[in-house]
Design an enzyme around this catalytic site. Structure first.
Site, PDB file in Angstrom:
ATOM      1  N   ASP A 175      -7.157   4.120  -4.483  1.00 19.34           N
ATOM      2  CA  ASP A 175      -7.711   3.951  -3.085  1.00 19.34           C
ATOM      3  C   ASP A 175      -8.405   5.339  -2.988  1.00 19.34           C
ATOM      4  OD1 ASP A 175      -7.730   1.749  -0.645  1.00 19.34           O
ATOM      5  OD2 ASP A 175      -7.371   3.815   0.163  1.00 19.34           O
TER       6      ASP A 175
ATOM      7  N   LYS B 214       0.737  -1.047   0.002  1.00 20.20           N
ATOM      8  CA  LYS B 214      -0.076   0.072   0.097  1.00 20.20           C
ATOM      9  C   LYS B 214       0.747   1.307   0.018  1.00 20.20           C
ATOM     10  CE  LYS B 214      -4.479   0.638   0.146  1.00 20.20           C
ATOM     11  NZ  LYS B 214      -5.470   0.028  -0.394  1.00 20.20           N
TER      12      LYS B 214
HETATM   13  P1  NDP Z   1     -12.941   7.581  -2.573  1.00 16.30           P
HETATM   14  O1  NDP Z   1     -12.041   8.513  -2.341  1.00 16.30           O
HETATM   15  O2  NDP Z   1     -13.807   7.275  -4.094  1.00 16.30           O
HETATM   16  O3  NDP Z   1     -14.250   7.749  -1.771  1.00 16.30           O
HETATM   17  C1  NDP Z   1     -14.108   7.658  -0.256  1.00 16.30           C
HETATM   18  C2  NDP Z   1     -15.476   8.156   0.395  1.00 16.30           C
HETATM   19  O4  NDP Z   1     -15.235   7.888   1.804  1.00 16.30           O
HETATM   20  C3  NDP Z   1     -16.001   9.639   0.413  1.00 16.30           C
HETATM   21  O5  NDP Z   1     -17.277   9.328   0.114  1.00 16.30           O
HETATM   22  C4  NDP Z   1     -15.348  10.377   1.570  1.00 16.30           C
HETATM   23  O6  NDP Z   1     -15.895  11.269   1.816  1.00 16.30           O
HETATM   24  C5  NDP Z   1     -15.438   9.131   2.557  1.00 16.30           C
HETATM   25  N1  NDP Z   1     -14.335   9.370   3.533  1.00 16.30           N
HETATM   26  C6  NDP Z   1     -13.047   9.243   3.554  1.00 16.30           C
HETATM   27  N2  NDP Z   1     -12.440   9.397   4.478  1.00 16.30           N
HETATM   28  C7  NDP Z   1     -13.467   9.732   5.440  1.00 16.30           C
HETATM   29  C8  NDP Z   1     -13.688   9.909   6.755  1.00 16.30           C
HETATM   30  N3  NDP Z   1     -12.635  10.123   7.381  1.00 16.30           N
HETATM   31  N4  NDP Z   1     -14.744  10.136   7.346  1.00 16.30           N
HETATM   32  C9  NDP Z   1     -15.981   9.927   6.580  1.00 16.30           C
HETATM   33  N5  NDP Z   1     -16.050   9.722   5.467  1.00 16.30           N
HETATM   34  C10 NDP Z   1     -14.820   9.618   4.863  1.00 16.30           C
HETATM   35  O7  NDP Z   1     -12.269   6.185  -2.138  1.00 16.30           O
HETATM   36  P2  NDP Z   1     -12.762   4.647  -2.398  1.00 16.30           P
HETATM   37  O8  NDP Z   1     -14.154   4.559  -2.421  1.00 16.30           O
HETATM   38  O9  NDP Z   1     -12.041   4.052  -3.287  1.00 16.30           O
HETATM   39  O10 NDP Z   1     -12.248   3.819  -1.040  1.00 16.30           O
HETATM   40  C11 NDP Z   1     -13.265   3.748  -0.060  1.00 16.30           C
HETATM   41  C12 NDP Z   1     -13.110   2.768   1.128  1.00 16.30           C
HETATM   42  O11 NDP Z   1     -12.748   1.198   0.298  1.00 16.30           O
HETATM   43  C13 NDP Z   1     -11.391   2.720   1.715  1.00 16.30           C
HETATM   44  O12 NDP Z   1     -11.541   2.117   2.655  1.00 16.30           O
HETATM   45  C14 NDP Z   1     -10.571   1.975   0.605  1.00 16.30           C
HETATM   46  O13 NDP Z   1      -9.391   1.568   1.211  1.00 16.30           O
HETATM   47  C15 NDP Z   1     -11.508   0.823   0.240  1.00 16.30           C
HETATM   48  N6  NDP Z   1     -11.222   0.000  -0.836  1.00 16.30           N
HETATM   49  C16 NDP Z   1     -11.204   0.751  -2.106  1.00 16.30           C
HETATM   50  C17 NDP Z   1     -10.942  -0.099  -3.080  1.00 16.30           C
HETATM   51  C18 NDP Z   1     -10.884   0.426  -4.766  1.00 16.30           C
HETATM   52  O14 NDP Z   1     -10.570  -0.345  -5.479  1.00 16.30           O
HETATM   53  N7  NDP Z   1     -11.123   1.829  -4.724  1.00 16.30           N
HETATM   54  C19 NDP Z   1     -10.720  -1.542  -3.166  1.00 16.30           C
HETATM   55  C20 NDP Z   1     -10.955  -2.078  -1.973  1.00 16.30           C
HETATM   56  C21 NDP Z   1     -11.063  -1.347  -0.728  1.00 16.30           C
HETATM   57  P3  NDP Z   1     -15.278  12.750   1.554  1.00 16.30           P
HETATM   58  O15 NDP Z   1     -15.581  13.103   0.133  1.00 16.30           O
HETATM   59  O16 NDP Z   1     -15.961  13.873   2.403  1.00 16.30           O
HETATM   60  O17 NDP Z   1     -14.080  12.709   2.081  1.00 16.30           O
HETATM   61  O1  2IT Z   2      -7.611  -1.805  -0.990  1.00 13.86           O
HETATM   62  C1  2IT Z   2      -7.828  -2.365  -2.098  1.00 13.86           C
HETATM   63  O2  2IT Z   2      -7.982  -3.495  -2.231  1.00 13.86           O
HETATM   64  C2  2IT Z   2      -7.538  -1.550  -3.238  1.00 13.86           C
HETATM   65  N1  2IT Z   2      -7.403  -0.249  -2.847  1.00 13.86           N
HETATM   66  C3  2IT Z   2      -7.164  -1.955  -4.501  1.00 13.86           C
HETATM   67  C4  2IT Z   2      -5.865  -2.369  -4.912  1.00 13.86           C
HETATM   68  C5  2IT Z   2      -5.349  -2.871  -6.202  1.00 13.86           C
HETATM   69  O3  2IT Z   2      -4.185  -3.017  -6.076  1.00 13.86           O
HETATM   70  O4  2IT Z   2      -6.416  -2.725  -7.227  1.00 13.86           O
END
Ligand code: NDP
Ligand code: 2IT
Length: 449
Positions: free
Chosen positions: A170, A130
């Site tokens: 992420d 990461k």
């Molecule tokens: P984005 O940046 O697209 O969206 C994040 C969302 O979470 C936004 O709505 C944001 O709100 C909110 N958020 C972030 N930090 C906080 C906080 N401290 N308190 C409240 N709300 C918060 O990120 P992703 O959708 O890609 O990621 C979301 C989660 O999924 C993370 O935990 C990530 O690690 C996990 N994940 C992502 C993957 C991917 O492929 N993208 C794969 C697997 C897991 P705001 O706009 O107000 O900050």
């Molecule tokens: O938390 C996760 O699994 C991710 N943000 C995606 C990682 C990846 O390499 O696609």
């Protein structure tokens, strides 16, 4: 720490937190895994491998670097960049990049550690890593984000490669940032190779990658419900977050005939009792991805309530936390259980606190940890790497079908190692032991490295 016959969780956790007392999120993630792995290792002589557990909790490399960049007014800012290359016994380092002001070593080590077991569960040849920065993309212009990404990649490019380490997105890193990072890598190295996933379709990206984490989360939810002789159809779903994972968890839930009633961001959540349909979701996607908007604007446009805080007081059958770590605590868990929630499926990484998970267990709410339920994102990243190596692009249907098969297989692993006498599945136990076994086998075969 030597004798795995007598090893205890408390002693091992003391060892971990004494080494890094200032890394609470990392200790939390290790505890969640070791709570299941330590008793398993104690009973299984096959895994009495010298230093196996100590090596598992120590990243292979941690790189930190300075990221200077200029804003539109010419002022120089300095952020901190990181890449935590946790474990490469199953394949090249793989895992996302997070740009968020809260990023620090504890958070990236927790995420890298989780990624090792998650990637193992996919069955693909992927190690775990990461990275990211404490850079805050909010309120920045496109030019500022581009200059930041270029500066970040100017250092990171020394440490990554299509066969060594392949970052992705992420929080705060989506298609736009991946494009800028990719452009800079290509410029610095002169090579067009699959060094990042989540790329645009015109330059080596895979169909379904954008949707894959959210779709996979709902596929997993549906398999959980099937194990309870039920399905997602007709269910009410509460989702937190409104970014990539939340958006496509919502889309798949709608396609499955479920009713999604909440989305949130760090300001609060909207409650749409009639359900978010495709058209309203398109508004959210445009709001969040194109306009840097706030979810409150949904409430104003569709005349629904907006509340500060988190959406876990709302009655739902399925709760899908899709925002960030520790966003659902024991109080929220009790509220969900009281309101009749049947399953909790993590789209985010470690969104439920330890105490919340204990409440779910006590109250009989089926709970899936993110390393199982959100593995669809990295799984399709693995498929993107395979397509890049072949110089081919597979169809949407083909990738989606493989994604579904991988989620089904992960559900099967959870059932195999977490199945209980009463027929229930302990997904935390199943995912952690199932993920561990493949990593342990590979580390055993490869010797003390
Ligand atoms: P984005 O940046 O697209 O969206 C994040 C969302 O979470 C936004 O709505 C944001 O709100 C909110 N958020 C972030 N930090 C906080 C906080 N401290 N308190 C409240 N709300 C918060 O990120 P992703 O959708 O890609 O990621 C979301 C989660 O999924 C993370 O935990 C990530 O690690 C996990 N994940 C992502 C993957 C991917 O492929 N993208 C794969 C697997 C897991 P705001 O706009 O107000 O900050
Ligand atoms: O938390 C996760 O699994 C991710 N943000 C995606 C990682 C990846 O390499 O696609």
């Amino acid at each position: 720490m030597k004798d795995y016959d007598k090893i205890s969780l408390d002693d091992f956790m003391d060892y971990v937190s004494d080494r890094d007392p200032d890394q609470p999120e990392f200790s939390q993630a290790v505890h969640e895994v070791m709570e299941w792995v330590i008793p398993y290792v104690r009973e299984n002589k096959d895994y009495h491998i010298t230093g196996l557990l100590e090596r598992l909790v120590e990243p292979e490399q941690v790189i930190t670097f300075r990221v200077p960049w200029q804003d539109d007014k010419g002022h120089v800012h300095v952020n901190r960049g990181y890449r935590v290359q946790f474990n490469s016994c199953l394949g090249p380092f793989k895992g996302g990049l997070r740009f968020h002001p809260s990023v620090n070593l504890s958070i990236l080590k927790f995420l890298g550690f989780e990624q090792v077991f998650k990637n193992s569960l996919t069955g693909l040849t992927l190690g775990g890593a990461k990275g990211g920065s404490d850079f805050n993309p909010k309120g920045k212009s496109d030019d500022e984000i581009m200059r930041f990404c270029q500066s970040f990649m100017s250092e990171l490019h020394h440490y990554i490669g299509a066969d060594t380490d392949i970052p992705a997105g992420d929080i705060g890193v989506g298609g736009k940032e991946i494009g800028y990072l990719y452009g800079q890598y290509k410029r610095l190295t002169g090579s067009f190779s699959g060094i990042l996933t989540g790329k645009g379709l015109s330059y080596g990206g895979s169909l379904v990658r954008t949707q894959s984490t959210g779709y996979g989360t709902m596929y997993f939810a549906d398999y959980m419900l099937k194990a309870l002789d039920d399905s997602a159809e007709g269910k009410t779903v509460a989702i937190s977050g409104s970014g990539n994972v939340a958006q496509y968890t919502c889309e798949k839930a709608i396609q499955m005939g479920a009713k999604v009633v909440t989305l949130s961001d760090s300001d609060g959540f909207i409650y749409d009792k009639d359900g978010i349909d495709e058209e309203k979701l398109a508004f959210v996607i445009d709001l969040k991805n194109e306009r840097q908007g706030r979810i409150k604007e949904y409430a104003e446009k569709y005349d629904v309530p907006f509340n500060e805080g988190r959406p876990w007081s709302v009655a739902c059958d399925i709760a899908a936390p899709c925002a960030t770590q520790n966003e659902l605590d024991d109080k929220d868990a009790k509220e969900l259980a009281k309101n009749g929630t049947r399953i909790v499926v993590e789209g985010a990484n470690m969104p439920c606190t330890d105490k919340a998970v204990r409440v779910f267990k006590e109250k009989g709410v089926a709970y899936a940890p993110g390393k199982a339920s959100n593995a669809g994102g990295v799984a399709v990243s693995g498929l993107e790497m395979a397509q890049n190596s072949q110089r081919q692009s597979w169809s949407f249907e083909d990738v989606d079908k493989r994604l579904k098969e991988i989620m089904k297989s992960i559900h099967g692993i959870c059932e195999k190692y977490g199945g209980e006498d009463n027929g229930a599945i302990n997904y935390t136990k199943g995912a952690n032991i199932g993920g561990f076994i493949r990593v342990a086998e590979a580390m055993k075969a490869q010797g003390v490295v």
